[in-house]
Scaffold this motif. Structure first.
Motif, PDB file in Angstrom:
ATOM      1  N   VAL A 255       0.716  -1.388   0.005  1.00  0.00           N
ATOM      2  CA  VAL A 255       0.114   0.006  -0.047  1.00  0.00           C
ATOM      3  C   VAL A 255       1.070   1.487  -0.131  1.00  0.00           C
ATOM      4  O   VAL A 255       0.701   2.411  -0.625  1.00  0.00           O
ATOM      5  CB  VAL A 255      -0.948  -0.247   1.372  1.00  0.00           C
ATOM      6  CG1 VAL A 255      -2.102   1.587   1.412  1.00  0.00           C
ATOM      7  CG2 VAL A 255      -1.998  -0.991   1.148  1.00  0.00           C
ATOM      8  N   SER A 256       1.835   1.338   0.273  1.00  0.00           N
ATOM      9  CA  SER A 256       3.035   2.267   0.325  1.00  0.00           C
ATOM     10  C   SER A 256       3.506   2.405  -0.380  1.00  0.00           C
ATOM     11  O   SER A 256       4.712   2.981  -0.571  1.00  0.00           O
ATOM     12  CB  SER A 256       3.538   2.542   2.066  1.00  0.00           C
ATOM     13  OG  SER A 256       4.635   1.503   2.106  1.00  0.00           O
ATOM     14  N   GLY A 257       4.107   1.228  -0.779  1.00  0.00           N
ATOM     15  CA  GLY A 257       4.986   1.630  -2.237  1.00  0.00           C
ATOM     16  C   GLY A 257       6.459   0.948  -1.918  1.00  0.00           C
ATOM     17  O   GLY A 257       6.969   1.748  -2.763  1.00  0.00           O
ATOM     18  N   THR A 258       6.154   0.819  -1.441  1.00  0.00           N
ATOM     19  CA  THR A 258       7.812   0.928  -0.607  1.00  0.00           C
ATOM     20  C   THR A 258       8.548   0.041  -1.204  1.00  0.00           C
ATOM     21  O   THR A 258       8.522  -1.533  -1.742  1.00  0.00           O
ATOM     22  CB  THR A 258       7.797  -0.273   0.994  1.00  0.00           C
ATOM     23  OG1 THR A 258       7.510   0.647   1.761  1.00  0.00           O
ATOM     24  CG2 THR A 258       9.556  -0.137   1.119  1.00  0.00           C
ATOM     25  N   LEU A 259       9.846   0.090  -1.672  1.00  0.00           N
ATOM     26  CA  LEU A 259      10.823  -0.477  -2.533  1.00  0.00           C
ATOM     27  C   LEU A 259      10.812  -1.906  -1.719  1.00  0.00           C
ATOM     28  O   LEU A 259      11.525  -1.790  -0.652  1.00  0.00           O
ATOM     29  CB  LEU A 259      12.285   0.085  -2.565  1.00  0.00           C
ATOM     30  CG  LEU A 259      13.285  -0.164  -3.165  1.00  0.00           C
ATOM     31  CD1 LEU A 259      13.262  -0.284  -5.023  1.00  0.00           C
ATOM     32  CD2 LEU A 259      14.168   0.062  -3.800  1.00  0.00           C
ATOM     33  N   GLY A 260      10.918  -3.134  -2.529  1.00  0.00           N
ATOM     34  CA  GLY A 260      11.129  -3.871  -2.875  1.00  0.00           C
ATOM     35  C   GLY A 260       9.670  -4.753  -2.358  1.00  0.00           C
ATOM     36  O   GLY A 260       9.544  -5.671  -2.402  1.00  0.00           O
ATOM     37  N   HIS A 261       8.290  -4.655  -2.641  1.00  0.00           N
ATOM     38  CA  HIS A 261       6.759  -4.765  -2.736  1.00  0.00           C
ATOM     39  C   HIS A 261       6.535  -5.898  -3.618  1.00  0.00           C
ATOM     40  O   HIS A 261       6.043  -6.712  -4.094  1.00  0.00           O
ATOM     41  CB  HIS A 261       5.824  -4.255  -2.111  1.00  0.00           C
ATOM     42  CG  HIS A 261       5.564  -3.461  -3.303  1.00  0.00           C
ATOM     43  ND1 HIS A 261       4.388  -3.477  -4.685  1.00  0.00           N
ATOM     44  CD2 HIS A 261       5.565  -2.422  -3.760  1.00  0.00           C
ATOM     45  CE1 HIS A 261       3.811  -2.404  -5.086  1.00  0.00           C
ATOM     46  NE2 HIS A 261       5.547  -1.362  -5.276  1.00  0.00           N
ATOM     47  N   ARG A 262       7.572  -5.434  -4.555  1.00  0.00           N
ATOM     48  CA  ARG A 262       7.078  -6.322  -6.177  1.00  0.00           C
ATOM     49  C   ARG A 262       9.493  -6.262  -6.909  1.00  0.00           C
ATOM     50  O   ARG A 262       9.718  -5.565  -5.984  1.00  0.00           O
ATOM     51  CB  ARG A 262       6.536  -5.562  -7.364  1.00  0.00           C
ATOM     52  CG  ARG A 262       6.586  -3.854  -7.493  1.00  0.00           C
ATOM     53  CD  ARG A 262       6.316  -3.305  -9.004  1.00  0.00           C
ATOM     54  NE  ARG A 262       6.158  -2.146  -8.492  1.00  0.00           N
ATOM     55  CZ  ARG A 262       5.860  -1.152  -9.507  1.00  0.00           C
ATOM     56  NH1 ARG A 262       4.877  -1.288 -10.560  1.00  0.00           N
ATOM     57  NH2 ARG A 262       6.033   0.040  -9.671  1.00  0.00           N
ATOM     58  N   ASP A 271       8.152   3.912  -6.419  1.00  0.00           N
ATOM     59  CA  ASP A 271       9.357   2.981  -5.718  1.00  0.00           C
ATOM     60  C   ASP A 271      10.397   2.973  -6.772  1.00  0.00           C
ATOM     61  O   ASP A 271      11.838   2.676  -6.425  1.00  0.00           O
ATOM     62  CB  ASP A 271       9.046   0.846  -5.747  1.00  0.00           C
ATOM     63  CG  ASP A 271       8.127   1.192  -7.026  1.00  0.00           C
ATOM     64  OD1 ASP A 271       7.822   1.275  -7.725  1.00  0.00           O
ATOM     65  OD2 ASP A 271       7.648  -0.516  -6.643  1.00  0.00           O
ATOM     66  N   VAL A 272      10.225   3.212  -8.545  1.00  0.00           N
ATOM     67  CA  VAL A 272      11.314   3.358  -8.968  1.00  0.00           C
ATOM     68  C   VAL A 272      12.443   4.701  -8.232  1.00  0.00           C
ATOM     69  O   VAL A 272      13.121   4.918  -8.476  1.00  0.00           O
ATOM     70  CB  VAL A 272      10.867   3.728 -10.400  1.00  0.00           C
ATOM     71  CG1 VAL A 272      12.271   3.845 -11.464  1.00  0.00           C
ATOM     72  CG2 VAL A 272      10.052   2.340 -10.657  1.00  0.00           C
ATOM     73  N   GLN A 273      12.018   5.422  -8.298  1.00  0.00           N
ATOM     74  CA  GLN A 273      11.968   7.048  -7.351  1.00  0.00           C
ATOM     75  C   GLN A 273      12.541   6.673  -6.241  1.00  0.00           C
ATOM     76  O   GLN A 273      14.415   7.573  -5.640  1.00  0.00           O
ATOM     77  CB  GLN A 273      10.887   8.026  -7.112  1.00  0.00           C
ATOM     78  CG  GLN A 273      10.487   8.491  -7.889  1.00  0.00           C
ATOM     79  CD  GLN A 273       9.132   9.511  -8.308  1.00  0.00           C
ATOM     80  OE1 GLN A 273       9.221   9.894  -7.114  1.00  0.00           O
ATOM     81  NE2 GLN A 273       8.063   9.075  -8.773  1.00  0.00           N
ATOM     82  N   THR A 357       8.845  10.871   2.000  1.00  0.00           N
ATOM     83  CA  THR A 357       7.082  11.470   1.986  1.00  0.00           C
ATOM     84  C   THR A 357       6.620  10.506   0.471  1.00  0.00           C
ATOM     85  O   THR A 357       5.656  10.524  -0.105  1.00  0.00           O
ATOM     86  CB  THR A 357       7.549  12.806   0.791  1.00  0.00           C
ATOM     87  OG1 THR A 357       8.511  12.605  -0.103  1.00  0.00           O
ATOM     88  CG2 THR A 357       7.433  14.266   2.080  1.00  0.00           C
ATOM     89  N   LEU A 358       7.332   9.318  -0.197  1.00  0.00           N
ATOM     90  CA  LEU A 358       7.279   8.573  -1.373  1.00  0.00           C
ATOM     91  C   LEU A 358       6.853   7.566  -0.694  1.00  0.00           C
ATOM     92  O   LEU A 358       6.304   6.710  -1.182  1.00  0.00           O
ATOM     93  CB  LEU A 358       8.540   8.484  -1.718  1.00  0.00           C
ATOM     94  CG  LEU A 358       9.367   9.546  -2.772  1.00  0.00           C
ATOM     95  CD1 LEU A 358      10.535   8.998  -3.024  1.00  0.00           C
ATOM     96  CD2 LEU A 358       8.543   9.979  -3.544  1.00  0.00           C
TER      97      LEU A 358
END
Length: 363
Positions: A255-262, A271-273, A357-358
């Motif tokens: 939900v938070s789009g944290t890097l590593g979730h996909r 997550d690319v950012q 913020t990301l």
């Protein structure tokens, strides 16, 4: 909306009977189907471990909890933006949530509010409660008749409590995890889930072979941080799952789009950012500039990004395209290696502050 099918037989009823049927159909009825089976005609009990905590820098207040009972999020965690958080468990009295937060909001300290609530409760000795307020107040109580192992730990910004656990190492692991994440740049919800993970790894609930659940709930008083008028930003409730804490983490990170979730191969998104920020900090992406441009292409996973990932993976001893891996492969091993490199370079905290913020949840 769920609609009840009409019976063909209704059309053959005499008018007075039909009227009675309609009155009965429209009368309020208990929504028993929404109540977990174990709650029916029984006292609400959550033998469990939890943490009620605040972030003294942001003003966030939250609770995280897991147990071997269904739907723990319906009873244990209570939060109020700008006030604090309450966890009420063991022989759970859900009224404590609002009652204690009302008292704190009216000016009472965390411990005074808790003590006043307990004073009029004939079942107090079977309760376990933790309170944390945004002014740094902590209140805790573990009754004398809660099940072994029962106990509590606290610090300047948290209250950890548990009963029917494997032992004291569970609450100690939760407390230690939360203390170690102070000043890390991680959101409160993220830190609370991590604390649950630590407690679970230390043994958690002593019971086996039972339904399990977990929840994390956070409120944020800052302007523009929540999309709800009550300031609640996070309420992730895993009502039933074989591994609820792991599922709580998966949902939080997704939900938070944290890097590593996909696994990243060719995508666009926050997550690319995050990936570009990590690679830049380590000198693998656009190292010639001091600060990355946040233009419209910042979230695109392009060839330059893939090449930077390949270079990092090679430096970390991970497989590369020359060894058969896809170009730009960002999997769990890549993310772990990125953070390990940042920790080793003393850059992890600064980078996490850039990522706040990301990865913010505002649902």
């Amino acid at each position: 909306m769920t609609r009840t099918p009409r019976s063909p037989a209704l059309g053959r009823l005499p008018i007075p009977t039909l009227g009675l049927v309609l009155v009965l159909a429209l009368a309020p009825a208990p929504l028993r189907a929404q109540v977990p089976e174990g709650w029916r005609d029984a006292e609400l009990v959550f033998h469990t471990f939890s943490i009620a905590a605040v972030d003294l820098d942001t003003g966030e207040a939250g609770v995280a909890v897991t147990t071997r009972n269904a739907c723990v999020g319906n009873g244990v965690p209570w939060v109020r933006a700008g006030v604090g958080a309450v966890a009420t468990q063991a022989a759970t009295r859900t009224e404590y949530g609002e009652e204690i937060l009302d008292r704190v909001e009216a000016g009472e300290t965390a411990q005074a509010a808790l003590s006043a609530a307990l004073a009029s409760d004939p079942g107090a000795n079977r309760r376990q409660i933790g309170v944390a307020t945004i002014d740094g107040g902590i209140g805790q109580f573990t009754g004398t008749t809660t099940n072994p192992w029962s106990g509590q730990r606290s610090g300047v910004d948290y209250a950890v409590q548990g009963n029917l656990l494997e032992g004291p190492e569970v609450v100690e692991a939760v407390a230690r995890s939360f203390e170690q994440s102070r000043g890390s740049g991680r959101h409160l919800a993220d830190r609370l889930v991590a604390a649950l993970e630590a407690g679970q790894a230390a043994g958690g609930d002593a019971r086996k072979g039972r339904i399990q659940s977990a929840a994390v709930r956070v409120a944020d008083p800052r302007e523009g941080m929540a999309q709800r008028p009550d300031g609640e930003t996070v309420f992730i409730h895993v009502c039933e799952h074989p591994t609820p804490v792991a599922e709580l983490r998966r949902i939080h990170d997704t939900v938070s789009g944290t890097l590593g979730h996909r696994v990243l191969q060719s995508y666009a998104g926050s997550d690319v950012q995050q990936l570009k920020i990590l690679l830049h900090a380590l000198g693998f992406y656009q190292s010639e500039v001091d600060e990355l441009s946040r233009d419209r292409s910042f979230g695109d996973f392009d060839t330059e990004t893939a090449e930077a990932v390949d270079a990092f993976r090679a430096s970390a001893g991970l497989s590369t395209p020359s060894e058969g891996s896809p170009s730009g492969l960002v999997d769990a091993d890549t993310v772990d290696a990125l953070w390990a490199a940042l920790e080793a370079a003393g850059l992890a905290t600064d980078v996490r502050m850039q990522l706040r913020t990301l990865t913010r949840i505002r649902r």
